[in-house]
Design an enzyme around this catalytic site. Structure first.
Site, mmCIF file in Angstrom:
data_model
loop_
_atom_site.group_PDB
_atom_site.id
_atom_site.type_symbol
_atom_site.label_atom_id
_atom_site.label_comp_id
_atom_site.label_asym_id
_atom_site.label_seq_id
_atom_site.Cartn_x
_atom_site.Cartn_y
_atom_site.Cartn_z
ATOM 1 N N THR A 150 0.875 -3.522 3.864
ATOM 2 C CA THR A 150 1.933 -2.746 3.205
ATOM 3 C C THR A 150 2.629 -3.571 2.122
ATOM 4 O O THR A 150 2.710 -4.801 2.230
ATOM 5 C CB THR A 150 2.982 -2.308 4.253
ATOM 6 N N ASP A 151 3.162 -2.877 1.127
ATOM 7 C CA ASP A 151 3.943 -3.587 0.097
ATOM 8 C C ASP A 151 5.251 -4.146 0.681
ATOM 9 O O ASP A 151 5.890 -5.008 0.066
ATOM 10 C CB ASP A 151 4.235 -2.679 -1.110
ATOM 11 N N GLU A 152 5.620 -3.677 1.892
ATOM 12 C CA GLU A 152 6.893 -4.131 2.472
ATOM 13 C C GLU A 152 6.867 -5.617 2.827
ATOM 14 O O GLU A 152 7.918 -6.222 3.017
ATOM 15 C CB GLU A 152 7.258 -3.273 3.686
ATOM 16 N N TYR A 205 9.263 -4.851 11.369
ATOM 17 C CA TYR A 205 7.974 -4.236 11.023
ATOM 18 C C TYR A 205 7.259 -5.048 9.945
ATOM 19 O O TYR A 205 6.112 -5.466 10.116
ATOM 20 C CB TYR A 205 8.183 -2.791 10.550
ATOM 21 N N LYS A 226 3.745 -7.296 9.978
ATOM 22 C CA LYS A 226 2.608 -7.050 9.072
ATOM 23 C C LYS A 226 2.302 -8.318 8.260
ATOM 24 O O LYS A 226 1.130 -8.658 8.051
ATOM 25 C CB LYS A 226 2.904 -5.872 8.129
#
Ligand code: NAD
Ligand code: TYD
Length: 339
Positions: free
Chosen positions: A128-130, A155, A159
């Site tokens: 994810t870009d997060e 989260y 990741k």
């Protein structure tokens, strides 16, 4: 066409589910194995149209169960692994971080070990870009593959940890991997705890829509079918060891998203209810997709065409999301928002 055996993890979830259907239809000669634990986010009813197909198999298992995963890999000798399975909801990670470490970090490491041991030809890790953290509101600044990782939620931290393991298995053991980092997906079968399906379902039921803080946080929206095509490309053409960002130039504030849906459904903006902000709420995500475009990917949806398609899908598939909302999720929603 060469036959390949592909393991898709998390194929009962939102993106994995769309990807399984995409692969079963597009590659009749591939054997697509969908492995999923069927947590609250997993739902197999979406696969009724493909479950009789010869090239589709479902396996119920936990990616963190080393013994089961090793037996499965030894038996099936997969060529490719496309890894979606994860705990994926930021709000849940704030209240229950442990399961995020167990599934997203330990589970990924187990899959990497099995892939190494049984000679998988490509391991695509869907991230994810997060993991990059947040951007400020300067519209000229984007995440690139060189942006340092700076996760802010449990989260995104889980990741990022899994991304580092994937990278390490390439650098240390030569495992042929790719990491994809996409922006916020939306589209069919999106679980109604996430902003877009939550808004559509609540507006259709004339219920208040909870907007965190002032609603000015920005996300870059990617239609899930464009994401599936991107992963297909990376699986077949990605250069081993490389990271590819997926998304691009569909930035909207949360308030814009909610207002667009309310307008499309011809309801009143009085349904908007500003609620307490999410702790550690990232301000803005935005992707520079140049590297993936150079590999040959181009999105087919703008936000306008994608959101219209998605709203129509939720109108046509009310039965699906009403059934989901009647389950375990209802208790979660009341606990989360106290509405
Ligand atoms: P989802 O929550 O809809 O689905 C996750 C699936 O994984 C579910 O079917 C669940 O049953 C399964 N699962 C969970 N724990 C498992 C375990 N221990 N073993 C086996 N299966 C398990 O998630 P999603 O939105 O489809 O996201 C898929 C992937 O894409 C995730 O890795 C997520 O981090 C990433 N991602 C999602 C988005 C997004 O906007 N949804 C954006 C960027 C990245
Ligand atoms: P979400 O769909 O949870 O995705 P992510 O946190 O992974 O970006 O949330 C998207 C944005 O919408 C995020 O800025 C938080 C906000 N949001 C709300 O304002 N209200 C809600 O009820 C939810 C679920 C999210």
């Amino acid at each position: 066409m060469t036959q390949k055996k592909v393991l898709v993890t998390g194929g009962a979830g939102f993106i994995g589910g769309n990807f399984v259907q995409y692969m079963v239809d597009k590659y009749p000669n591939y054997a697509i194995h969908n492995l999923d634990l069927l947590t609250y986010a997993g739902d197999l009813t979406k696969h009724q149209s493909i479950e009789q197909q010869e090239n589709y198999t479902f396996v119920k298992a936990d990616i963190a169960d080393r013994e089961v995963i090793m037996i499965l890999f030894e038996k099936e000798q997969f060529d490719y692994v496309v890894h979606f399975a994860a705990e994926s909801h930021v709000d849940r990670s704030i209240t229950e971080p442990d399961i995020f470490v167990q599934t997203n970090v330990v589970g990924t490491q187990v899959l990497l070990d099995a892939s190494k041991k049984f000679g998988v030809q490509k391991f695509v890790h869907v991230s994810t870009d997060e993991v990059y953290g947040e951007l400020d509101f300067d519209p000229m600044i984007f995440f690139t593959e060189q942006t340092p990782l700076a996760p802010n939620s449990p989260y995104s931290a889980s990741k990022a940890a899994s991304d580092f393991f994937v990278r390490a298995y390439h650098e240390t053991y030569g495992l042929p991997v790719n990491i994809t980092r996409c922006s916020n997906n939306y589209g069919p079968y999106h679980f109604p705890e996430k902003l877009i399906p939550l808004t559509i379902s609540r507006v259709l039921n004339d219920q208040k829509v909870p907007v965190y803080g002032d609603g000015k946080n920005i996300r870059d929206w990617l239609h899930v079918w464009d994401h599936c095509a991107a992963i297909d490309l990376v699986l077949h053409k990605g250069v081993n060891g490389e990271v590819y960002n997926v998304g691009g130039h569909n930035e909207r504030s949360n308030l814009e998203v909610v207002k667009t849906i309310i307008a499309a459904l011809e309801k009143s903006e009085e349904l908007i209810e500003y609620v307490k902000d999410r702790p550690g709420h990232d301000k803005r995500y935005a992707i520079d997709p140049t590297k993936l475009e150079q590999l040959g990917w181009k999105p087919t949806y703008t936000f306008e065409t994608g959101i219209a398609q998605t709203i129509q899908w939720y109108l046509d598939n009310k039965e699906w999301w009403e059934r989901i909302l009647s389950g375990e999720y209802r208790g979660y929603f009341e606990k989360q928002y106290k509405l």
